[in-house]
Design an enzyme around this catalytic site. Structure first.
Site, PDB file in Angstrom:
ATOM      1  N   LYS A   1       0.958  -1.672  -0.320  1.00 30.23           N
ATOM      2  CA  LYS A   1       0.099  -0.100   0.310  1.00 30.23           C
ATOM      3  C   LYS A   1       1.452   1.623   0.107  1.00 30.23           C
ATOM      4  O   LYS A   1       0.619   1.766  -0.273  1.00 30.23           O
ATOM      5  CB  LYS A   1      -0.962   0.293   1.791  1.00 30.23           C
ATOM      6  CG  LYS A   1      -2.001  -1.219   1.437  1.00 30.23           C
ATOM      7  CD  LYS A   1      -2.785  -0.963   1.914  1.00 30.23           C
ATOM      8  CE  LYS A   1      -4.349  -2.320   2.204  1.00 30.23           C
ATOM      9  NZ  LYS A   1      -4.955  -1.772   3.227  1.00 30.23           N
ATOM     10  N   CYS A   2       1.790   1.072  -0.163  1.00 31.61           N
ATOM     11  CA  CYS A   2       3.191   2.608  -0.023  1.00 31.61           C
ATOM     12  C   CYS A   2       3.598   2.514  -1.152  1.00 31.61           C
ATOM     13  O   CYS A   2       4.074   1.573  -1.421  1.00 31.61           O
ATOM     14  CB  CYS A   2       4.296   1.889   1.227  1.00 31.61           C
ATOM     15  SG  CYS A   2       5.686   3.076   1.346  1.00 31.61           S
TER      16      CYS A   2
END
Length: 142
Positions: free
Chosen positions: A10-11
């Site tokens: 998600k980063c």
């Protein structure tokens, strides 16, 4: 020895680092540390490879850092490691381990310092910022 990335899909920075590793022709071991967090011994070993104290890999944004009062100097190294084990979201990412060393790869270009293979072509970050040119060389900023 293979290349390992402690990754959060998600980063954006983590995704960019994984892209740079793969752009060098390396398929790393991907550890999604939020799903399979390192235990205390593994985290201690990782810190030794990084040559950093636990405080240096603590993530503040989007974590329980403030509510746990982790900015307080009263916490020992072992206690900080325990907090990261209990709350893996506290681990700053991405961390990459290669045969050349280990690094907290922020900014994402930092990974280039520890890859043992050259970049195989152009690479741009998800936001379009060029990092590596078509010849596999780091693009100079500004």
């Amino acid at each position: 020895m293979s290349t390992t990335i402690y990754h959060n899909p998600k980063c954006g920075t983590s995704r960019n680092v994984l892209g740079l590793i793969r752009n060098a022709g390396i398929e790393p071991t991907v550890i999604e540390y939020l799903k399979t967090p390192p235990d205390h011994a593994a985290l201690r070993a990782l810190l030794q490879q990084l040559q950093l104290p636990a405080r240096a890999i603590l993530r503040e944004k989007g974590t329980p850092y403030a509510e746990l009062d982790l900015g307080n100097p009263k916490w020992s190294e072992e206690e900080l490691i325990d907090f990261i084990v209990q709350h893996p979201i506290l681990l700053q990412r991405p961390v990459v381990v290669t045969p050349k060393g280990a690094a907290l790869c922020r900014p994402s270009e930092k990974v280039l310092e520890i890859l043992d293979q050259p970049q195989r072509g152009a690479f741009s970050k998800e936001d379009g910022e060029p990092v590596v040119d078509a010849g596999g060389q780091l693009v100079k900023k500004g």
